[in-house]
Design a protein around this motif. Structure first.
Motif, PDB file in Angstrom:
ATOM      1  N   GLU A 176      -7.766   2.841   0.095  1.00 26.65           N
ATOM      2  CA  GLU A 176      -6.720   2.346  -0.803  1.00 26.65           C
ATOM      3  C   GLU A 176      -5.329   2.491  -0.185  1.00 26.65           C
ATOM      4  OE1 GLU A 176      -7.859   6.543  -1.818  1.00 26.65           O
ATOM      5  OE2 GLU A 176      -8.984   4.685  -1.633  1.00 26.65           O
ATOM      6  N   VAL A 177      -5.123   3.488   0.651  1.00 26.78           N
ATOM      7  CA  VAL A 177      -3.837   3.657   1.336  1.00 26.78           C
ATOM      8  C   VAL A 177      -3.729   2.640   2.474  1.00 26.78           C
ATOM      9  CG1 VAL A 177      -2.371   5.261   2.624  1.00 26.78           C
ATOM     10  CG2 VAL A 177      -3.733   6.092   0.685  1.00 26.78           C
ATOM     11  N   PHE A 178      -4.833   2.450   3.201  1.00 25.68           N
ATOM     12  CA  PHE A 178      -4.825   1.472   4.290  1.00 25.68           C
ATOM     13  C   PHE A 178      -4.602   0.056   3.748  1.00 25.68           C
ATOM     14  CE2 PHE A 178      -6.588  -1.349   7.520  1.00 25.68           C
ATOM     15  CZ  PHE A 178      -5.851  -0.926   8.618  1.00 25.68           C
ATOM     16  N   GLU A 179      -5.076  -0.230   2.546  1.00 24.64           N
ATOM     17  CA  GLU A 179      -4.841  -1.545   1.938  1.00 24.64           C
ATOM     18  C   GLU A 179      -3.340  -1.820   1.804  1.00 24.64           C
ATOM     19  OE1 GLU A 179      -7.142  -1.232  -1.672  1.00 24.64           O
ATOM     20  OE2 GLU A 179      -8.939  -2.045  -0.711  1.00 24.64           O
ATOM     21  N   ILE A 180      -2.566  -0.804   1.424  1.00 19.01           N
ATOM     22  CA  ILE A 180      -1.110  -0.947   1.314  1.00 19.01           C
ATOM     23  C   ILE A 180      -0.511  -1.189   2.703  1.00 19.01           C
ATOM     24  CG2 ILE A 180       1.038   0.268   0.719  1.00 19.01           C
ATOM     25  CD1 ILE A 180      -0.687   1.748  -1.465  1.00 19.01           C
ATOM     26  N   PHE A 181      -0.953  -0.410   3.682  1.00 18.26           N
ATOM     27  CA  PHE A 181      -0.496  -0.569   5.059  1.00 18.26           C
ATOM     28  C   PHE A 181      -0.798  -1.989   5.556  1.00 18.26           C
ATOM     29  CE2 PHE A 181      -1.515  -0.473   9.602  1.00 18.26           C
ATOM     30  CZ  PHE A 181      -0.356   0.077  10.133  1.00 18.26           C
ATOM     31  N   PHE A 182      -2.020  -2.464   5.309  1.00 22.13           N
ATOM     32  CA  PHE A 182      -2.445  -3.785   5.750  1.00 22.13           C
ATOM     33  C   PHE A 182      -1.628  -4.879   5.053  1.00 22.13           C
ATOM     34  CE2 PHE A 182      -5.155  -7.545   5.892  1.00 22.13           C
ATOM     35  CZ  PHE A 182      -5.590  -7.535   7.216  1.00 22.13           C
ATOM     36  N   ASP A 183      -1.370  -4.698   3.767  1.00 24.96           N
ATOM     37  CA  ASP A 183      -0.552  -5.650   3.014  1.00 24.96           C
ATOM     38  C   ASP A 183       0.845  -5.743   3.627  1.00 24.96           C
ATOM     39  OD1 ASP A 183       0.019  -7.484   0.894  1.00 24.96           O
ATOM     40  OD2 ASP A 183       0.932  -5.860  -0.264  1.00 24.96           O
ATOM     41  N   GLY A 184       1.418  -4.606   3.974  1.00 25.98           N
ATOM     42  CA  GLY A 184       2.727  -4.593   4.638  1.00 25.98           C
ATOM     43  C   GLY A 184       2.679  -5.296   5.988  1.00 25.98           C
ATOM     44  N   ALA A 185       1.580  -5.102   6.717  1.00 23.37           N
ATOM     45  CA  ALA A 185       1.413  -5.768   8.013  1.00 23.37           C
ATOM     46  C   ALA A 185       1.391  -7.279   7.826  1.00 23.37           C
ATOM     47  CB  ALA A 185       0.128  -5.291   8.690  1.00 23.37           C
ATOM     48  N   MET A 186       0.644  -7.746   6.847  1.00 21.81           N
ATOM     49  CA  MET A 186       0.552  -9.182   6.591  1.00 21.81           C
ATOM     50  C   MET A 186       1.917  -9.748   6.173  1.00 21.81           C
ATOM     51  SD  MET A 186      -2.468 -10.054   7.431  1.00 21.81           S
ATOM     52  CE  MET A 186      -2.350 -11.746   6.878  1.00 21.81           C
ATOM     53  N   LYS A 187       2.618  -9.034   5.318  1.00 28.19           N
ATOM     54  CA  LYS A 187       3.916  -9.507   4.834  1.00 28.19           C
ATOM     55  C   LYS A 187       4.998  -9.450   5.906  1.00 28.19           C
ATOM     56  CE  LYS A 187       3.056  -8.874  -0.019  1.00 28.19           C
ATOM     57  NZ  LYS A 187       3.083  -8.006  -1.164  1.00 28.19           N
ATOM     58  N   SER A 188       4.800  -8.638   6.945  1.00 28.40           N
ATOM     59  CA  SER A 188       5.789  -8.548   8.023  1.00 28.40           C
ATOM     60  C   SER A 188       5.873  -9.843   8.817  1.00 28.40           C
ATOM     61  CB  SER A 188       5.434  -7.392   8.975  1.00 28.40           C
ATOM     62  OG  SER A 188       4.354  -7.761   9.845  1.00 28.40           O
ATOM     63  N   GLY A 189       4.786 -10.605   8.852  1.00 30.02           N
ATOM     64  CA  GLY A 189       4.763 -11.849   9.612  1.00 30.02           C
ATOM     65  C   GLY A 189       4.731 -11.659  11.107  1.00 30.02           C
ATOM     66  N   GLY A 190       4.575 -10.409  11.554  1.00 31.39           N
ATOM     67  CA  GLY A 190       4.590 -10.143  13.002  1.00 31.39           C
ATOM     68  C   GLY A 190       3.492  -9.220  13.463  1.00 31.39           C
ATOM     69  N   ALA A 191       2.441  -9.054  12.657  1.00 32.22           N
ATOM     70  CA  ALA A 191       1.389  -8.089  12.975  1.00 32.22           C
ATOM     71  C   ALA A 191       0.269  -8.717  13.806  1.00 32.22           C
ATOM     72  CB  ALA A 191       0.810  -7.496  11.688  1.00 32.22           C
ATOM     73  N   PHE A 192      -0.318  -7.886  14.646  1.00 30.53           N
ATOM     74  CA  PHE A 192      -1.396  -8.299  15.540  1.00 30.53           C
ATOM     75  C   PHE A 192      -2.583  -7.359  15.427  1.00 30.53           C
ATOM     76  CE2 PHE A 192       2.545  -9.452  17.685  1.00 30.53           C
ATOM     77  CZ  PHE A 192       2.308 -10.754  18.096  1.00 30.53           C
ATOM     78  N   LYS A 193      -3.761  -7.899  15.696  1.00 29.73           N
ATOM     79  CA  LYS A 193      -4.902  -7.053  16.017  1.00 29.73           C
ATOM     80  C   LYS A 193      -4.970  -7.036  17.541  1.00 29.73           C
ATOM     81  CE  LYS A 193      -8.208 -10.852  15.472  1.00 29.73           C
ATOM     82  NZ  LYS A 193      -9.357 -11.339  14.703  1.00 29.73           N
TER      83      LYS A 193
END
Length: 175
Positions: free
Chosen positions: A49-66
């Motif tokens: 549930e904490v990682f979901e918030i982190f992942f959501d922030g990554a998606m909203k940043s528009g600059g995240a990579f795997k």
């Protein structure tokens, strides 16, 4: 901004591929080990549930990579560009993590080199926020030649603020 902060970057061994919503489970598999977050400012990101918030922030940043190993297709971790400042002509790189089995293999310097070589075509300064107690990442920053600019309290997307060290690399010092 006349450039993309989410383009595919690669060298012979690794690719940075723009993060997509469908990458959640495979990236969470890498991040679900508490050891990954032990030195990070927000140590509970191994919890789904904490990682979901982190992942959501990554998606909203528009600059995240795997981060992907090309020979195996395995996801090693994630990083991102964020907080582009047009006036200062600067950007941040951060929120980087790797699965523990990929530590100590020289991957992070290669990934940072890919990101820095690319982004310095467009900006003059790159900043990094590194958790004050994240010794491993602080050493990595110093090996890259980043300059310690002192402590700053940083607000994280959906998480409590934490004390970080601000690092800086200027284009002329990188090239």
């Amino acid at each position: 901004m006349n450039f993309s902060i989410q383009t595919i970057l690669e060298n012979q061994k690794y690719q940075l591929i723009p993060l997509q919503q469908g990458d959640f489970e495979s990236l969470y598999n890498v991040s679900s080990d508490p050891e990954v977050w032990k030195q990070h400012p927000n140590k509970d990101r191994y919890q789904k549930e904490v990682f979901e918030i982190f992942f959501d922030g990554a998606m909203k940043s528009g600059g995240a990579f795997k981060i992907v190993e090309k020979s195996t297709g395995q996801i090693l971790g994630s990083s991102r560009f964020y907080d582009y400042n047009e006036k200062e002509n600067s950007i941040f790189i951060g929120y980087t993590f790797y699965g523990t089995k990929f530590w100590g293999k020289g991957i992070n310097p290669q990934i940072k080199k890919l990101m820095l070589d690319y982004i310095f075509q467009f900006v003059d300064t790159v900043y990094f926020h590194v958790g004050k107690d994240n010794i491993r990442s602080r050493i990595a920053m110093e090996k890259l030649g980043a300059e310690n600019k002192g402590e700053h309290e940083i607000a994280y997307f959906g998480e409590p603020s934490r004390m970080n060290i601000l690092y800086q690399i200027k284009k002329e010092n990188w090239l």
